[in-house]
Design a protein around this motif. Structure first.
Motif, PDB file in Angstrom:
ATOM      1  N   LEU A 213       0.842  -1.191   0.000  1.00 34.54           N
ATOM      2  CA  LEU A 213       0.000   0.000   0.000  1.00 34.54           C
ATOM      3  C   LEU A 213       0.881   1.246   0.000  1.00 34.54           C
ATOM      4  CD1 LEU A 213      -2.808   1.368   0.318  1.00 34.54           C
ATOM      5  CD2 LEU A 213      -2.494   1.149   2.796  1.00 34.54           C
ATOM      6  N   GLN A 214       0.631   2.130  -0.959  1.00 33.45           N
ATOM      7  CA  GLN A 214       1.429   3.359  -1.074  1.00 33.45           C
ATOM      8  C   GLN A 214       0.747   4.508  -0.336  1.00 33.45           C
ATOM      9  OE1 GLN A 214       4.642   3.498  -3.124  1.00 33.45           O
ATOM     10  NE2 GLN A 214       4.181   1.509  -2.206  1.00 33.45           N
ATOM     11  N   ASP A 215       1.575   5.422   0.184  1.00 31.92           N
ATOM     12  CA  ASP A 215       1.026   6.640   0.787  1.00 31.92           C
ATOM     13  C   ASP A 215       0.585   7.614  -0.297  1.00 31.92           C
ATOM     14  OD1 ASP A 215       1.518   5.931   3.513  1.00 31.92           O
ATOM     15  OD2 ASP A 215       3.644   6.344   3.178  1.00 31.92           O
ATOM     16  N   VAL A 216       1.456   7.801  -1.301  1.00 29.74           N
ATOM     17  CA  VAL A 216       1.177   8.734  -2.395  1.00 29.74           C
ATOM     18  C   VAL A 216       1.553   8.081  -3.720  1.00 29.74           C
ATOM     19  CG1 VAL A 216       1.691  10.988  -3.423  1.00 29.74           C
ATOM     20  CG2 VAL A 216       1.675  10.732  -0.926  1.00 29.74           C
ATOM     21  N   THR A 217       0.653   8.116  -4.674  1.00 28.17           N
ATOM     22  CA  THR A 217       0.977   7.698  -6.037  1.00 28.17           C
ATOM     23  C   THR A 217       0.786   8.892  -6.956  1.00 28.17           C
ATOM     24  OG1 THR A 217       0.321   5.403  -5.645  1.00 28.17           O
ATOM     25  CG2 THR A 217       0.421   6.132  -7.923  1.00 28.17           C
ATOM     26  N   VAL A 218       1.849   9.245  -7.646  1.00 23.89           N
ATOM     27  CA  VAL A 218       1.831  10.382  -8.568  1.00 23.89           C
ATOM     28  C   VAL A 218       1.677   9.850  -9.984  1.00 23.89           C
ATOM     29  CG1 VAL A 218       3.101  12.384  -9.425  1.00 23.89           C
ATOM     30  CG2 VAL A 218       3.340  11.700  -7.022  1.00 23.89           C
ATOM     31  N   ALA A 243       4.261   6.973 -15.161  1.00 24.92           N
ATOM     32  CA  ALA A 243       4.301   7.967 -16.236  1.00 24.92           C
ATOM     33  C   ALA A 243       4.646   7.317 -17.560  1.00 24.92           C
ATOM     34  CB  ALA A 243       5.334   9.053 -15.919  1.00 24.92           C
ATOM     35  N   ASP A 244       4.135   7.911 -18.641  1.00 19.73           N
ATOM     36  CA  ASP A 244       4.520   7.423 -19.960  1.00 19.73           C
ATOM     37  C   ASP A 244       5.967   7.778 -20.270  1.00 19.73           C
ATOM     38  OD1 ASP A 244       4.061  10.128 -20.207  1.00 19.73           O
ATOM     39  OD2 ASP A 244       2.629   9.961 -21.848  1.00 19.73           O
ATOM     40  N   LYS A 286       7.586   3.835 -12.300  1.00 17.65           N
ATOM     41  CA  LYS A 286       7.063   2.901 -13.291  1.00 17.65           C
ATOM     42  C   LYS A 286       6.840   3.699 -14.574  1.00 17.65           C
ATOM     43  CE  LYS A 286       4.598  -0.549 -11.684  1.00 17.65           C
ATOM     44  NZ  LYS A 286       5.689  -1.497 -11.401  1.00 17.65           N
ATOM     45  N   GLU A 287       7.886   3.720 -15.411  1.00 13.50           N
ATOM     46  CA  GLU A 287       7.859   4.527 -16.637  1.00 13.50           C
ATOM     47  C   GLU A 287       7.353   3.699 -17.805  1.00 13.50           C
ATOM     48  OE1 GLU A 287      10.739   7.690 -19.063  1.00 13.50           O
ATOM     49  OE2 GLU A 287      11.631   6.191 -17.739  1.00 13.50           O
ATOM     50  N   PHE A 288       6.819   4.391 -18.803  1.00 12.26           N
ATOM     51  CA  PHE A 288       6.298   3.822 -20.051  1.00 12.26           C
ATOM     52  C   PHE A 288       4.973   3.082 -19.829  1.00 12.26           C
ATOM     53  CE2 PHE A 288      11.063   3.309 -20.762  1.00 12.26           C
ATOM     54  CZ  PHE A 288      11.191   4.593 -21.239  1.00 12.26           C
ATOM     55  N   LEU A 289       4.356   3.294 -18.686  1.00 13.36           N
ATOM     56  CA  LEU A 289       3.072   2.662 -18.396  1.00 13.36           C
ATOM     57  C   LEU A 289       1.995   3.726 -18.222  1.00 13.36           C
ATOM     58  CD1 LEU A 289       4.241  -0.101 -15.897  1.00 13.36           C
ATOM     59  CD2 LEU A 289       3.771  -0.352 -18.337  1.00 13.36           C
ATOM     60  N   ARG A 290       0.742   3.300 -18.305  1.00 13.98           N
ATOM     61  CA  ARG A 290      -0.391   4.210 -18.262  1.00 13.98           C
ATOM     62  C   ARG A 290      -1.388   3.722 -17.209  1.00 13.98           C
ATOM     63  NH1 ARG A 290      -2.091   2.809 -22.725  1.00 13.98           N
ATOM     64  NH2 ARG A 290      -3.740   1.460 -21.937  1.00 13.98           N
ATOM     65  N   VAL A 291      -2.055   4.662 -16.562  1.00 14.78           N
ATOM     66  CA  VAL A 291      -3.153   4.316 -15.662  1.00 14.78           C
ATOM     67  C   VAL A 291      -4.434   4.307 -16.491  1.00 14.78           C
ATOM     68  CG1 VAL A 291      -4.504   5.017 -13.652  1.00 14.78           C
ATOM     69  CG2 VAL A 291      -2.015   5.275 -13.629  1.00 14.78           C
ATOM     70  N   ASP A 292      -5.084   3.167 -16.554  1.00 16.13           N
ATOM     71  CA  ASP A 292      -6.307   3.040 -17.349  1.00 16.13           C
ATOM     72  C   ASP A 292      -7.534   3.532 -16.592  1.00 16.13           C
ATOM     73  OD1 ASP A 292      -5.130   2.030 -19.646  1.00 16.13           O
ATOM     74  OD2 ASP A 292      -5.216  -0.035 -18.928  1.00 16.13           O
ATOM     75  N   HIS A 303      -5.455   0.948 -11.859  1.00 18.53           N
ATOM     76  CA  HIS A 303      -5.291  -0.154 -12.808  1.00 18.53           C
ATOM     77  C   HIS A 303      -4.361   0.302 -13.929  1.00 18.53           C
ATOM     78  CE1 HIS A 303      -8.703  -2.577 -11.141  1.00 18.53           C
ATOM     79  NE2 HIS A 303      -9.051  -1.378 -10.688  1.00 18.53           N
ATOM     80  N   LEU A 304      -3.216  -0.374 -14.070  1.00 17.29           N
ATOM     81  CA  LEU A 304      -2.200   0.021 -15.042  1.00 17.29           C
ATOM     82  C   LEU A 304      -2.344  -0.749 -16.352  1.00 17.29           C
ATOM     83  CD1 LEU A 304      -1.115   1.159 -12.366  1.00 17.29           C
ATOM     84  CD2 LEU A 304       1.183   0.516 -13.103  1.00 17.29           C
ATOM     85  N   SER A 305      -1.758  -0.187 -17.401  1.00 16.05           N
ATOM     86  CA  SER A 305      -1.796  -0.831 -18.714  1.00 16.05           C
ATOM     87  C   SER A 305      -1.061  -2.166 -18.708  1.00 16.05           C
ATOM     88  CB  SER A 305      -1.183   0.102 -19.765  1.00 16.05           C
ATOM     89  OG  SER A 305       0.118   0.531 -19.380  1.00 16.05           O
ATOM     90  N   SER A 306      -0.195  -2.387 -17.721  1.00 20.44           N
ATOM     91  CA  SER A 306       0.546  -3.642 -17.616  1.00 20.44           C
ATOM     92  C   SER A 306      -0.287  -4.748 -16.992  1.00 20.44           C
ATOM     93  CB  SER A 306       1.799  -3.424 -16.755  1.00 20.44           C
ATOM     94  OG  SER A 306       1.436  -2.993 -15.454  1.00 20.44           O
ATOM     95  N   GLY A 307      -1.492  -4.410 -16.499  1.00 14.92           N
ATOM     96  CA  GLY A 307      -2.318  -5.379 -15.804  1.00 14.92           C
ATOM     97  C   GLY A 307      -2.173  -5.317 -14.302  1.00 14.92           C
TER      98      GLY A 307
END
Length: 516
Positions: A213-218, A243-244, A286-292, A303-307
C-alpha cells in the motif's frame, strides 16, 4: 570524428563492461562507409572488450552493423552513422549488451519477455530528432530481453530511396515486420500500448511483484509530477510515480529561458536534471506505463496498462497535456505523411519545400522561426484577427523573409494526393471565401488539451477536460489531488507547474495526517 574528451569519457563508461561486444560491419562500397569505419574504430579503441569486425553478412547496406556478444547476434542493428542524438543509443546498447542493467520497469520487462512471435522493428530516424533516441533505445532493450525481437535504427538521411519508397515524412517512423507500426509523434508508452493491442496475451497473468500500500501515487512525470514525488519522498512517505515518460511535454521543448534562476536551458537538460533529482530519493518509478482507471474509496486502486493494480492512500494527478489536434479532414490520415506536431523532429524532411504552421501563439511562431531555417517558405495561419504570441517573437517573424502570416482564417481541410500532403484549404472568416494554399507539410501548433480522459467518473472536470481543483490542489474526490497543466490552475508554465506539484504534495501529506 570523436574528440579526446568524448573518448576519455567513453573509457570511463566502458571500464565496467563484463562481456566482450563486437560491432560487425557489413562489407562493401558506400560513400559513407569510410566515415563509419573510422567512427567505429575510434569507438572500439576505448576498451579491450570492444572490437570491430568486417564481414559479409548480407545486411541492408555496407553502412549497416550489428552487435554481437559471445559470438551471437543480440538483435540490435544500426544502419547509418549513429552520431548526434543517436550516439547515446549506440553507447547504451553496447553497455547494456555487456551487462549494464536495463532501464525498464519489472512489469514492462515481464510483458516483453512473454512475446513468442518473431518481431523485427525498423526505426527510421533523423539525427536532429530529440524524440527518436527514446524509441530506438527502448526497442533495443526489448531486443536484449527477448531473442524473438530485433531492432534496427535507420538514418533516413542516408536511405533516401527507402524513405521515398515508404513515403516517410516524419520521424520516428516504426515498422514491424515490414508493415507500418507507429509514426509521427510517438513515445515508448505508445509503442507498449500498440504491443498490447497486437499481442494481448503479454498482459494476462502479469507476475510482477506487487507493491505494498502506497502513501502517495503520482500519475505523470513532468515538472508538476516530479515536484510532487520529491516533496512527498522528503516527508518520508512511500511514493510511486507512474508515467509514460519522464519530462512529459517539457522533453520536447528546445529552449527554456523563463525558469527562474536558470537563465537558459533546454527541455532535454531540464528532464535530465529532474531525473537526477528523483534518483536522490526512494521513489518507485514505473515509466512507459499508463493508468487506465482509478477505483475510488478510502484507498484508491489504480489499474495500469501492464495489468498491475496499485493501491494507494492518496493520488496526485499530474498528467499534463498533449498537443491539440485540428480535427479537420485529412489530419489524422496524413500524420507522418505531411502532417506533423514537432518542427524540430520533422522539419528536416521538408528541406526546400513550402510548409504551413497552424497557430499564432508562442509555440506556432517559435515553430515558424525554427522551420524557416530549414524549409523554402513558412505560412502561418491564425484563427484570430491578431497573433497571440509574445511581441518579440511576432517582430522576428514579421521581419523574416521566409515567413508569411495569414490571420483571421479557419483551417478547413488538409489536402493530400497519392499519400502526401499537397495543400491546406482555409476559410477567410471575414468574407467566408474558401481558399487553398499549396504546400508539402502542415505543422499543427494550436495549444494543448489535458490528459484526463481516464478520469471519467472519478473527479469533476471542466468542459475542456481540466481537473477542477481548489487553492490546495484538492479535487472533488477526497484523497485525490491534481497539479499542473491537467488542472484548472491558470498560466500553463513550467515554474507554475513545479509550484503546484509541491503544493499538491503538501496537501496530500496534510490529508494523510488528518485521516490516519
Amino acid at each position: 570524428m570523436l574528440s579526446n574528451d568524448i573518448l576519455n569519457a567513453l573509457k570511463s563508461y566502458t571500464q565496467n563492461m563484463t562481456r566482450k561486444v563486437s560491432l560487425v560491419l557489413q562489407t562493401g562500397e558506400h560513400s559513407k562507409r569510410a566515415e563509419l569505419t573510422e567512427f567505429l574504430t575510434q569507438l572500439c579503441s576505448v576498451s579491450d572488450n570492444l572490437q570491430l569486425i568486417e564481414r559479409d553478412e548480407h545486411l541492408r547496406s555496407p553502412i549497416t552493423f550489428y552487435l554481437e556478444v559471445d559470438g551471437e547476434r543480440n538483435g540490435i542493428y544500426f544502419s547509418g552513422i549513429p552520431s548526434g542524438h543517436e550516439f547515446n543509443s549506440l553507447i547504451l546498447a553496447i553497455l547494456q549488451s555487456s551487462g549494464t542493467a536495463l532501464k525498464l520497469d519489472n512489469s514492462l520487462m515481464a510483458m516483453v519477455e512473454k512475446i513468442t512471435d518473431k518481431l523485427h522493428f525498423e526505426v527510421f530516424i533523423s539525427l536532429s530528432c530529440h524524440n527518436c533516441p527514446d524509441v530506438v533505445q527502448s526497442l533495443n532493450q526489448f531486443a536484449l530481453l527477448n531473442d524473438n525481437i530485433s531492432a534496427e535504427m535507420i538514418d533516413g538521411g542516408l536511405f533516401q530511396s527507402l524513405i521515398d519508397e515508404r513515403n516517410i515524412q516524419g520521424v520516428p517512423s516504426v515498422y514491424l515486420n515490414g508493415e507500418l507500426f507507429a509514426n509521427g509523434k510517438i513515445d515508448t508508452a505508445q509503442l507498449v500500448d500498440k504491443l498490447i493491442q497486437h499481442y494481448p496475451y503479454i498482459v494476462a497473468g502479469n507476475d510482477a511483484e506487487s507493491l505494498p500500500l502506497q502513501d502517495v501515487t503520482v500519475i505523470g512525470a513532468g515538472p508538476a509530477g516530479v515536484a510532487s514525488a520529491i516533496y512527498a519522498a522528503r516527508k518520508g512517505l512511500n511514493v510511486t510515480m507512474i508515467a509514460d515518460r519522464i519530462g512529459g511535454q517539457v522533453k520536447d521543448t528546445v529552449g527554456i529561458e523563463n525558469l527562474i534562476s536558470v537563465p537558459k536551458t533546454t527541455g532535454t537538460e531540464l528532464t535530465g536534471n529532474m531525473q537526477a533529482h528523483l534518483a536522490d530519493y526512494d521513489i518507485t518509478i514505473k515509466e512507459f506505463l499508463r493508468v487506465d482507471k482509478i477505483d475510488k474509496g478510502q484507498n484508491k486502486k489504480l489499474h495500469l496498462s501492464s495489468g498491475e493494480v496499485i493501491e494507494s492512500k492518496t493520488v496526485i494527478i499530474a498528467t499534463g497535456a498533449k498537443w491539440r489536434e485540428l480535427g479537420v479532414p485529412g489530419e489524422k490520415e496524413n500524420i507522418g505523411s505531411g502532417v506533423a506536431y514537432c518542427p524540430h523532429c520533422d522539419g528536416p524532411f521538408f528541406k526546400g519545400k513550402d510548409v504551413a504552421v497552424v497557430g499564432g501563439g508562442n509555440s506556432g511562431i517559435e515553430a515558424a522561426l525554427d522551420l524557416a531555417g530549414m524549409v523554402n517558405h513558412v505560412t502561418v495561419f491564425e484563427f484570430l484577427p491578431e497573433l497571440k504570441a509574445d511581441r518579440v517573437l511576432v517582430e522576428k517573424a514579421l521581419a523574416h523573409e521566409k515567413i508569411s502570416i495569414i490571420k483571421n482564417v479557419a483551417t478547413k481541410e488538409i489536402v493530400a494526393e497519392n499519400g502526401s500532403v499537397v495543400g491546406l484549404a482555409y476559410e477567410d472568416r471575414a468574407t467566408g471565401e474558401i481558399l487553398q494554399c499549396d504546400l508539402s507539410g502542415v505543422f499543427v501548433q494550436i495549444g494543448l488539451v489535458p490528459n484526463s480522459e481516464f478520469l471519467n467518473g472519478v473527479v469533476e472536470r471542466t468542459q475542456h477536460g481540466e481537473v477542477i481543483i481548489d487553492e490546495k490542489c484538492q479535487t472533488t474526490e477526497p484523497g485525490i489531488f491534481a497539479a499542473g497543466d491537467v488542472s484548472t490552475v491558470p498560466y500553463k508554465q513550467i515554474v507554475v507547474a513545479m509550484g503546484e506539484g509541491a503544493k499538491a504534495s503538501l496537501s496530500a501529506f496534510d490529508y494523510l495526517i488528518r485521516e490516519s
